[in-house]
Design an enzyme around this catalytic site. Sequence first.
Site, PDB file in Angstrom:
ATOM      1  N   ASP A  66       0.824  -1.204   0.000  1.00 37.67           N
ATOM      2  CA  ASP A  66       0.000   0.000   0.000  1.00 37.67           C
ATOM      3  C   ASP A  66       0.860   1.256   0.000  1.00 37.67           C
ATOM      4  OD1 ASP A  66      -1.693  -2.272   1.187  1.00 37.67           O
ATOM      5  OD2 ASP A  66      -3.125  -0.753   0.539  1.00 37.67           O
ATOM      6  N   LYS A  83      -1.155  -4.998   3.990  1.00 37.99           N
ATOM      7  CA  LYS A  83      -2.233  -5.525   4.832  1.00 37.99           C
ATOM      8  C   LYS A  83      -1.711  -6.139   6.130  1.00 37.99           C
ATOM      9  CE  LYS A  83      -5.670  -5.312   4.046  1.00 37.99           C
ATOM     10  NZ  LYS A  83      -6.380  -4.096   4.517  1.00 37.99           N
TER      11      LYS A  83
END
Lengths: 353, 353
Positions: free
Chosen positions: A240, A251
């Site tokens: 991310d 995650k």
Amino acid sequence: MMTAQVRTIEFRDGQLWIVDQTLLPSTYHQICIDSVETLWEAIRSLRVRGAPAIGVAAAFGAWLSVRQAEGEDGHDLWPYLLAAHDQLRTSRPTAVNLFWALERVEKRLQSSRELSATDFRARALDLALEMLREDERVCEQIGEIGATLLRDGMTILTHCNAGALATVRFGTALAPIYVASARGLRFNVIADETRPLLQGSRLTAWELTRAGIPTTIICDGAAAAVMRTRRVDLVIVGADRVAANGDVANKIGTYGLALAARAHGIPMYVAAPVSTIDMATGHGNDIVIEERSPDEIRVPFGLHVGAPEAEVYNPAFDVTPASLITALITEHGLVQPLNEQTLRQHVLEPSSV
Amino acid sequence: MMTAQVRTIEFRDGQLWIVDQTLLPSTYHQICIDSVETLWEAIRSLRVRGAPAIGVAAAFGAWLSVRQAEGEDGHDLWPYLLAAHDQLRTSRPTAVNLFWALERVEKRLQSSRELSATDFRARALDLALEMLREDERVCEQIGEIGATLLRDGMTILTHCNAGALATVRFGTALAPIYVASARGLRFNVIADETRPLLQGSRLTAWELTRAGIPTTIICDGAAAAVMRTRRVDLVIVGADRVAANGDVANKIGTYGLALAARAHGIPMYVAAPVSTIDMATGHGNDIVIEERSPDEIRVPFGLHVGAPEAEVYNPAFDVTPASLITALITEHGLVQPLNEQTLRQHVLEPSSV
């Protein structure tokens, strides 16, 4: 590439459509995103999710904001665009692609403000469509580069969903698997279910089995045991945000997976487009980690399972130090070893592939 | 000890009662176990669970089997007992306490077969009640010994439920926390939710908050990140079986937790009664690991979340090598370091505490 592969974000008949991922795997349903509010809600509620897909979806925010706004020219429409971007920035804090996409749209449209309102609107749509097509190309390129790491018969473990559903098509972590599978290689994929929102069992297992790739779902807690007692040849995940020193936000659960992979001598790859690299954030510890609702853990799927008097800590992401990552795979090539120097070089002077 | 503490297994009014743990935390409900079939189903379905509690519950199997059986004396009743034990052995394969309890009951009742049927039945009940009281004493003793490792203000991470609900009372891993809390020490407990059956969020968080101990539930995947970014002073878990070399079978996820604790220099304790030590099993890899239904992962709580075409691998336990365990806490003392030699010595010549 596989014909069965899903198109997560699609523009057709003059409208933006996304697959509502909260309904998968039981229902495949596209929803029409016809306003900035719908877009914000779709990102916030993870109807569209995955760092690259969030970026592409957000790129349509400018067009949505000016589409029906009144004005003579781009200057008149500009405040609508800025307000929409401000709102969209509040949807999810960790994926840097969101901020990257909004900033890029602003920079590119700034010089188009002299255009008539009609032309400015068309320019906003063209730009979003360009970013959509670019995401497809980038992911396919990541797939080509990552495929060089794969051998026939490998067992590959992945976490969360960094597949076609996390991008426009192809995915990041799963792109190498799709590319190599299309060339006739066979793999077994082990998908962590990925609590709390189960993107692994709901999305990764769905899109891989749909593409004919054998997939086994396990609980997140089983990954280390699987490495110890069964065969795992490599781990590959998405990202991310990648900090300037190579630390990777991904995650929640990725860091524990990286520790287990290291303990078992299993290579740990991260696949992400260059747009995920955030050179403005020096260290992984500086990355803002989104904390989500306690109810995702306490009340999964509407069932009250967690003791009501207990606190809940629900970070959506964790940070894996660069030292635990075998290589970063981007559309420009492999960054190996992954550190501040190699990453800077990679971003500044992309190697030809 | 805490007055609010639950009694998981209770004998009152001539009947065996257990707390149906599948209904927690929303409903506290005791069910009457009045037959071997009910007992088998209760163990199989995890209405009663936790290695020590399974052992104690199983100890009532002999009494249940002979209670209404016809016969003149113990010899006549003996086949009923053996058949009941054979059935109970099929309920769950990993917790050694089940086999230990059944074998102990057989050995102890063998010499009572000369008794009249009435006296044999009474003897079977007495023995089960003795084992019930013994479990309470053993757990309290584990609590006393484990409490010496705790300091005021510590943050303690635990996995699954090795609390009062896993034993008759007090628990194993949680017993030291109860003992030290009763002496005025304060702790923060972090409870892994423990997929797939969520014993952490449903049971551990419930019994700890009920006893006034602040508890925070996290996803299993968050444990490593919590160790990296927040404070964790020690990890303490229970065990379903300890092999002769000190390897520990415990709830799936324990091994990954042990790897993360090691990477962060956090002590990793295992608390279990001596009855959990299985000197007949040489190595952790020889422990039979129960595989449970794929639906626990694919269809959690009746909701179809996992992609239907995917395989599921659902081992209920994993094995943590002794080398990752700081010490084993039993009712006889600490085994530290934990290895074949120290464990053998501990079992053969329990140190006085």
